[in-house]
Each structure stands twice: as structure tokens, then as C-alpha cells.
Design a protein around this motif. Structure first.
Motif, PDB file in Angstrom:
ATOM      1  N   ARG A  38      59.203  53.382  50.894  1.00 37.99           N
ATOM      2  CA  ARG A  38      58.454  52.883  49.726  1.00 37.99           C
ATOM      3  C   ARG A  38      58.995  51.544  49.276  1.00 37.99           C
ATOM      4  N   HIS A  39      60.308  51.432  49.104  1.00 40.12           N
ATOM      5  CA  HIS A  39      60.887  50.246  48.494  1.00 40.12           C
ATOM      6  C   HIS A  39      61.447  49.248  49.486  1.00 40.12           C
ATOM      7  N   GLU A  82      55.930  61.509  50.053  1.00 39.00           N
ATOM      8  CA  GLU A  82      54.856  60.882  49.259  1.00 39.00           C
ATOM      9  C   GLU A  82      53.804  60.395  50.239  1.00 39.00           C
ATOM     10  N   ASP A  84      51.114  58.732  50.214  1.00 38.75           N
ATOM     11  CA  ASP A  84      50.476  57.413  50.251  1.00 38.75           C
ATOM     12  C   ASP A  84      51.298  56.419  51.058  1.00 38.75           C
ATOM     13  N   LEU A  85      52.455  56.840  51.586  1.00 43.84           N
ATOM     14  CA  LEU A  85      53.266  55.950  52.412  1.00 43.84           C
ATOM     15  C   LEU A  85      52.932  56.073  53.886  1.00 43.84           C
ATOM     16  N   PRO A  87      49.901  55.716  55.458  1.00 44.07           N
ATOM     17  CA  PRO A  87      49.168  54.532  55.921  1.00 44.07           C
ATOM     18  C   PRO A  87      50.056  53.294  55.938  1.00 44.07           C
ATOM     19  N   LYS A  88      50.958  53.176  54.949  1.00 42.16           N
ATOM     20  CA  LYS A  88      51.844  52.003  54.926  1.00 42.16           C
ATOM     21  C   LYS A  88      52.726  51.981  56.174  1.00 42.16           C
ATOM     22  N   LYS A  91      50.396  51.118  59.293  1.00 43.90           N
ATOM     23  CA  LYS A  91      49.660  49.848  59.290  1.00 43.90           C
ATOM     24  C   LYS A  91      50.516  48.652  58.937  1.00 43.90           C
ATOM     25  N   VAL A  92      51.671  48.865  58.298  1.00 41.94           N
ATOM     26  CA  VAL A  92      52.500  47.736  57.879  1.00 41.94           C
ATOM     27  C   VAL A  92      53.801  47.692  58.682  1.00 41.94           C
ATOM     28  N   ARG A  96      54.836  45.397  62.156  1.00 42.38           N
ATOM     29  CA  ARG A  96      55.879  44.400  61.866  1.00 42.38           C
ATOM     30  C   ARG A  96      56.924  44.389  62.966  1.00 42.38           C
ATOM     31  N   GLY A 128      62.602  42.149  57.547  1.00 40.00           N
ATOM     32  CA  GLY A 128      61.296  41.583  57.258  1.00 40.00           C
ATOM     33  C   GLY A 128      60.740  42.010  55.913  1.00 40.00           C
TER      34      GLY A 128
END
Lengths: 167, 170
Positions: A38-39, A82, A84-85, A87-88, A91-92, A96, A128
Motif C-alpha cells: 500500500r505505502h 486489503e 483494493d491492492l 489491482p495495484k 497493474k502497477v 514497474r 521506483g
């Protein structure tokens, strides 16, 4: 002749014990890993950061296989509490680190915590991330005497070469 | 004085317990057979009345024999293995000049970075609104008078209303 039980000596055992037991250890690491995703940069105790580093990199390896992969999705579903992480992650974080084979995290040691326990702290981050860098890049100060002299020398040389090329 | 009396009382009570136990079990030979026999067949009576010698007592614990002199105490207390070890891995930080350990980040420099990071995170929190609302895009932090470049296309922009700090160049 072996006089003591093998169970009582822990020479060479590398597996760490954390929390109340193996299940508790996995749950604790799961929480820390969720926070890290998350962070993208967190501060914990040195031992926890060291343990989580392995799991963080393995999670990225699974995420790189793509979100259509069933095993990867199951792993992400288990490790990230959690939701909602997820997709992060796919996709992120996975794109990367597409071109990197390994080494997606960086761990740096911090001074001991200011509390009574004086715990050894560490900061662990995914490379990153958008935050200020932990190891600032060394920038040479132009206002040093040596740098000023070198600058003057370079300008002189440039002037000489300019006059030479003119004549 | 009361201590010796107390010790004597304990010793006597223990001996009494011992004799009671022996009688109960039946190992006691004082109430022996009716035939009076002289000689060693009768076991000796337990001796209650005479003053017990210290060697018979079971309350013989380890105790210092002599007072430790201050010289001996000093030798023990000031021995190098009890003194605090000298650290040779302290060095000044290149950026700020505060002292730090060699394998550790500088505390002062990290404080600066941490404060800025927490302000950026607060901005992100305001942008997201409710918890558990992370978007699936990269993030980039822009300071005052900065426009997003080509590398920042498609990223979520977090704006900080201050000048870019000198230690935050990527």
C-alpha cells in the motif's frame, strides 16, 4: 557419543521464530507485506523487514506471471488482506519491475527506536517509489575552492582552443 | 540470639517429625520385643536432649567466609569485560555532519525525508477520500511551478505546495 538431544541445540538453524508460532509469524508478515504494497515504504524492526523482504520479492515474481494465472491470483488473494491492492500489484508493481530479474526491494538500517525498548529499526521500500530517495545522490558543490579552480582551468583551455581554431 | 533459638526450634521440630515418621512406618525399634536382650540387636535411641552439634545439622548452606576487600571488589568491577565497549563505527554524515553509525542511515537526514513522506501521504489520503481506495496507477510528486513531463503521462499527480527540496532530485 551424543549426550544431548538434537532438539535442544539450534546450531546452524536459519529459520527465525516470530510471534506466537509459525501461523502467527505468517499472519504478522502478511500484515507488514500488505502495508508495504500500500505505502511502498515502511519502517519496522530490522528482523521483520529482513523476513518481509523475501516474501515481498516472491510476491512480485508471482505477480509478473500475470493476473490470469490462477496460482498468482491465489497468492495475491492470500497475502494482501486489503483487496483494493490486488489491482495495484498486478497493474502497477509488476510492470514497474518487468525488466529486472530480481532485487525489487531495498532495505536500509535506521538508528534504534527512541522508546524504552531501543529496538533496531529498518526501512524497507519497493524500488521506483514516488517518495524522496533514502540515499541522496552525491552532488558536487561548485562553490568549493578546488572546483572553482578546475572550472577556471577548463574555461582557460576553452578560450585557448577557441583562439587557436580562429587563427 | 533469636536466630539461634529459631534454628534450634526448627532442628528439634524436624527431629520430632523424623521420629514420628519412623514410628508410623514401623522402623522404630524402641518399643521392641518383650524379651530383654542386651547387645547390639536394639538400635540406638534417637538423641533429643543433648545439644546437637553443628556438623549434624542439615542447615549448612554456602556462605562467604571473609569480607571482600575493596581492592578485590575494584578488580572485579573495573575488569575490562564489565566496562562498556568502545564503538569504532561512528562517523559523520556527509550531507549534514551529524554523527551516524557506518552501516546505518543518518537519523537527521532520515527525519527530513520522513516528514516530507508523511506530508505527501497526507496529500494522497486527501486525494483518495475514503480508505481502501488505491488507484491502479503509478504516482508522481510535483512541487510548485512544475509541470508533468512525458514520463509522467498516465500517472496520478500528487501536488505539494512548496519549492522542491534540494535533496529530492531523482
Amino acid at each position: 557419543m551424543r549426550l544431548t538431544l538434537r532438539a535442544l541445540i539450534s546450531h546452524g538453524r536459519v529459520a527465525r521464530r516470530m510471534g506466537l508460532g509459525p501461523e502467527s509469524r505468517i499472519n504478522m508478515l502478511r500484515n507488514i507485506l500488505t502495508g508495504l504494497v500500500r505505502h511502498e515504504r515502511i519502517e519496522t524492526t530490522r528482523v521483520r523487514a529482513d523476513e518481509v523482504q523475501f516474501y515481498a520479492e516472491k510476491l512480485i515474481d508471482y505477480a509478473k506471471k500475470g493476473d490470469t494465472n490462477e496460482k498468482s491470483m491465489k497468492m495475491a488473494d492470500f497475502w494482501l488482506t486489503e483487496k483494493d491492492l490486488i489491482p495495484k500489484l498486478f497493474k502497477v508493481l509488476a510492470p514497474r519491475f518487468e525488466n529486472q530479474p530480481s532485487g525489487y526491494t531495498r532495505m536500509a538500517r535506521l538508528p534504534n527506536r527512541e522508546n524504552l525498548d531501543r529496538a533496531a529499526m529498518a526501512v524497507i521500500e519497493y524500488k521506483g517509489n514516488p517518495f524522496p530517495p533514502l540515499f541522496p545522490v552525491k552532488q558536487d558543490n561548485e562553490l568549493n575552492l578546488v572546483n572553482q579552480l578546475l572550472k577556471g582551468y577548463r574555461e582557460e583551455q576553452a578560450q585557448l582552443s577557441a583562439t587557436e581554431s580562429k587563427s | 540470639m533469636s536466630l539461634t533459638g529459631f534454628v534450634r526450634f526448627l532442628r528439634q521440630s524436624l527431629q520430632r517429625l523424623e521420629s514420628d515418621f519412623i514410628q508410623a512406618v514401623g522402623l522404630d525399634r524402641s518399643l521392641g520385643p518383650a524379651l530383654a536382650v542386651n547387645g547390639p540387636s536394639l538400635l540406638p535411641q534417637p538423641n533429643n536432649s543433648s545439644e546437637p552439634s553443628f556438623l549434624d545439622s542439615i542447615f549448612w548452606m554456602a556462605v562467604p567466609k571473609k569480607r571482600r576487600t575493596i581492592e578485590v571488589n575494584r578488580c572485579r568491577r573495573r575488569n575490562p569485560n564489565k566496562m562498556i565497549k568502545v564503538k569504532t563505527n561512528i562517523e559523520p554524515c556527509v550531507q549534514c555532519g551529524n554523527l551516524k553509525l557506518k552501516h546505518t542511515l543518518c537519523g537527521f537526514c532520515y527525519e527530513k525525508i520522513q516528514k516530507e513522506t508523511s506530508l505527501i501521504r497526507r496529500q494522497i489520503q486527501n486525494m483518495e477520500g475514503r480508505p481502501l481506495n488505491t488507484p491502479a496507477v503509478e504516482t508522481v510528486v510535483l512541487y510548485e511551478n512544475e509541470t508533468p513531463g512525458e514520463a509522467d503521462q498516465g500517472k496520478r499527480i500528487v501536488e505539494r505546495s512548496r519549492k522542491r527540496p534540494s535533496w529530492f532530485n531523482l
